[in-house]
Scaffold this motif. Structure first.
Motif, PDB file in Angstrom:
ATOM      1  N   TYR A 246      40.116  45.052  43.595  1.00 23.44           N
ATOM      2  CA  TYR A 246      39.224  46.068  44.147  1.00 23.44           C
ATOM      3  C   TYR A 246      40.004  47.264  44.694  1.00 23.44           C
ATOM      4  O   TYR A 246      39.524  48.402  44.645  1.00 23.44           O
ATOM      5  CB  TYR A 246      38.337  45.459  45.228  1.00 23.44           C
ATOM      6  CG  TYR A 246      37.002  45.019  44.687  1.00 23.44           C
ATOM      7  CD1 TYR A 246      35.916  45.886  44.664  1.00 23.44           C
ATOM      8  CD2 TYR A 246      36.825  43.742  44.169  1.00 23.44           C
ATOM      9  CE1 TYR A 246      34.698  45.508  44.152  1.00 23.44           C
ATOM     10  CE2 TYR A 246      35.613  43.348  43.648  1.00 23.44           C
ATOM     11  CZ  TYR A 246      34.553  44.229  43.643  1.00 23.44           C
ATOM     12  OH  TYR A 246      33.355  43.850  43.117  1.00 23.44           O
TER      13      TYR A 246
ATOM     14  N   TRP B 291      39.277  51.118  43.553  1.00 21.95           N
ATOM     15  CA  TRP B 291      39.001  52.206  44.501  1.00 21.95           C
ATOM     16  C   TRP B 291      39.996  53.352  44.336  1.00 21.95           C
ATOM     17  O   TRP B 291      39.637  54.520  44.459  1.00 21.95           O
ATOM     18  CB  TRP B 291      39.031  51.674  45.918  1.00 21.95           C
ATOM     19  CG  TRP B 291      38.466  52.667  46.902  1.00 21.95           C
ATOM     20  CD1 TRP B 291      39.158  53.494  47.734  1.00 21.95           C
ATOM     21  CD2 TRP B 291      37.086  52.941  47.119  1.00 21.95           C
ATOM     22  NE1 TRP B 291      38.294  54.271  48.465  1.00 21.95           N
ATOM     23  CE2 TRP B 291      37.012  53.955  48.112  1.00 21.95           C
ATOM     24  CE3 TRP B 291      35.897  52.423  46.585  1.00 21.95           C
ATOM     25  CZ2 TRP B 291      35.805  54.461  48.563  1.00 21.95           C
ATOM     26  CZ3 TRP B 291      34.695  52.926  47.041  1.00 21.95           C
ATOM     27  CH2 TRP B 291      34.645  53.933  48.014  1.00 21.95           C
TER      28      TRP B 291
ATOM     29  N   GLN C 225      32.624  56.156  43.095  1.00 21.84           N
ATOM     30  CA  GLN C 225      32.043  54.979  43.755  1.00 21.84           C
ATOM     31  C   GLN C 225      31.245  55.378  44.996  1.00 21.84           C
ATOM     32  O   GLN C 225      30.238  54.748  45.320  1.00 21.84           O
ATOM     33  CB  GLN C 225      33.144  53.987  44.142  1.00 21.84           C
ATOM     34  CG  GLN C 225      33.901  53.382  42.978  1.00 21.84           C
ATOM     35  CD  GLN C 225      33.079  52.407  42.153  1.00 21.84           C
ATOM     36  OE1 GLN C 225      31.937  52.096  42.475  1.00 21.84           O
ATOM     37  NE2 GLN C 225      33.672  51.909  41.089  1.00 21.84           N
TER      38      GLN C 225
ATOM     39  N   ALA D  97      31.236  47.601  39.923  1.00 21.89           N
ATOM     40  CA  ALA D  97      32.008  46.721  40.806  1.00 21.89           C
ATOM     41  C   ALA D  97      31.609  46.843  42.265  1.00 21.89           C
ATOM     42  O   ALA D  97      31.658  45.861  43.014  1.00 21.89           O
ATOM     43  CB  ALA D  97      33.502  47.018  40.653  1.00 21.89           C
ATOM     44  N   VAL D  98      31.218  48.037  42.708  1.00 21.48           N
ATOM     45  CA  VAL D  98      30.851  48.246  44.107  1.00 21.48           C
ATOM     46  C   VAL D  98      29.343  48.414  44.262  1.00 21.48           C
ATOM     47  O   VAL D  98      28.714  47.791  45.129  1.00 21.48           O
ATOM     48  CB  VAL D  98      31.580  49.485  44.679  1.00 21.48           C
ATOM     49  CG1 VAL D  98      31.162  49.740  46.122  1.00 21.48           C
ATOM     50  CG2 VAL D  98      33.093  49.304  44.591  1.00 21.48           C
TER      51      VAL D  98
ATOM     52  N   LEU E  17      32.410  38.938  37.828  1.00 25.31           N
ATOM     53  CA  LEU E  17      33.603  39.316  38.570  1.00 25.31           C
ATOM     54  C   LEU E  17      34.706  38.284  38.369  1.00 25.31           C
ATOM     55  O   LEU E  17      35.872  38.624  38.139  1.00 25.31           O
ATOM     56  CB  LEU E  17      33.279  39.453  40.059  1.00 25.31           C
ATOM     57  CG  LEU E  17      34.471  39.563  41.023  1.00 25.31           C
ATOM     58  CD1 LEU E  17      35.307  40.793  40.699  1.00 25.31           C
ATOM     59  CD2 LEU E  17      33.988  39.603  42.469  1.00 25.31           C
TER      60      LEU E  17
ATOM     61  N   ARG F 204      38.050  39.280  36.471  1.00 27.70           N
ATOM     62  CA  ARG F 204      39.290  39.188  37.237  1.00 27.70           C
ATOM     63  C   ARG F 204      40.343  38.398  36.477  1.00 27.70           C
ATOM     64  O   ARG F 204      41.529  38.733  36.494  1.00 27.70           O
ATOM     65  CB  ARG F 204      39.022  38.535  38.589  1.00 27.70           C
ATOM     66  CG  ARG F 204      40.176  38.669  39.576  1.00 27.70           C
ATOM     67  CD  ARG F 204      39.880  37.880  40.825  1.00 27.70           C
ATOM     68  NE  ARG F 204      39.831  36.456  40.537  1.00 27.70           N
ATOM     69  CZ  ARG F 204      39.155  35.575  41.269  1.00 27.70           C
ATOM     70  NH1 ARG F 204      38.446  35.967  42.307  1.00 27.70           N
ATOM     71  NH2 ARG F 204      39.169  34.291  40.954  1.00 27.70           N
TER      72      ARG F 204
END
Length: 319
Positions: free
Chosen positions: A5, A9, A16, A132-133, A290, A294
């Motif tokens: 993560y 970011w 995001q 993802a967020v 996820l 991952r």
């Protein structure tokens, strides 16, 4: 997961933020239709005021329209971000494999393995980055919004909804790790098989053919194991969802019998259960994705395939 993560970011943080704002707006609007449902149903009767009914229905539809507009913007921006990330990953992998730096581990990888990473693995990881967020934030926000509404209207029904949701989380947490192990195993075997197919020569074709067929059998066995685990999770969650509907009818009926609730609240609670089931399933699905992504990301990074190219802005020509 934290490093994953953090990387997301660093590369996509600005976009995001926009997705987070859109997610919060959609989540905040999630419980508003339930209030309209409750008021409309409770207003129906011999003394119904048509003008009041029309105004409530108009407000109900307006909330639906605004919510779906924000959902459209959220989904579009998430999809575009995901596609942009896929392009960046593929560029990084390609430059790492065919660039001038001879010291990168991917230089020794077969063309078949690189092709697998460029096609399937890069797409899965990149597509995930777009949600993802925003995705978990939207689903969690929706759950909080809907459960809070029901709990404020009728605490017993709100507590029951929470009691239905929590066991599903435990089911996923227990079974998903087993799925993750199989996903990683399948990815490695598939890489090995595609690499052998691409690099085989006539002199050792027979031996490689046997090895590749054995890999295909292993992939089959792994996939069937994944199917069993995933379908088991789905079966148990469907069972809990059915128990939730029956429980709301039972508790709601008992509360109405004692004058502690009304038909509008019970109907709104049933709608709330549906609203909870959808984001909750999406949230659990997100967690499963996820975990899978991952694994793929760790495999790509572990091979030294992600270079500084992934953090660079696209060139003017690519725009």
């Amino acid at each position: 997961m934290f490093k994953f993560y953090k990387r997301i970011w660093q590369v996509t943080g600005r976009v995001q933020v926009l997705l987070i704002v859109l997610s919060l707006v959609v989540a905040a609007l999630a419980a508003v239709p339930l209030q309209f449902q409750k008021d409309i149903i409770n207003s129906i009767g011999p003394d119904l005021d048509v003008n009041v009914l029309l105004s409530m229905c108009a407000g109900y539809f307006a909330v639906i329209a605004v919510t779906n507009l924000f959902k459209f913007l959220l989904n579009y921006r998430s999809s575009v971000l995901g596609e942009a990330t896929i392009r960046r990953i593929r560029a990084a992998v390609y430059e790492a494999r065919f660039g001038a730096d001879k010291g990168l581990p991917i230089k020794s990888e077969s063309s078949g393995t690189v092709a697998t990473i460029l096609s399937a693995e890069a797409e899965e990881v990149g597509r995930f980055v777009g949600q993802a967020v925003a995705n978990p934030l939207l689903q969690i926000g929706t759950l909080v919004s809907v459960v809070s509404f029901v709990a404020a209207t009728q605490p017993y029904l709100g507590a029951f909804l929470v009691a239905i949701v929590l066991p599903q989380a435990l089911i996923v947490l227990v079974l998903q790790e087993k799925v993750n192990t199989r996903v990683k195993s399948r990815t490695l075997v598939l890489r090995r098989a595609t690499g052998a197919v691409s690099d085989q020569s006539l002199s050792d074709a027979a031996q490689i053919s046997q090895d590749v067929l054995a890999d295909f059998d292993e992939i089959y066995e792994t996939r069937t194991g994944i199917f069993k685990l995933k379908l088991s999770m789905k079966f148990l969650m469907n069972l809990l969802s059915g128990a939730g509907l029956v429980g709301i009818l039972l508790i709601g009926g008992l509360l109405m019998m004692h004058g502690r609730s009304d038909i509008g609240t019970v109907v709104a609670s049933i709608s709330a259960l549906e609203k909870i089931n959808s984001p909750w399933r999406l949230l659990l699905g997100f967690y499963k994705e996820l975990s899978s992504v991952r694994v793929k990301y760790d495999l790509i990074v572990g091979e030294g395939l992600v270079t500084q190219t992934a953090t660079q802005q696209p060139s003017k020509r690519s725009k």
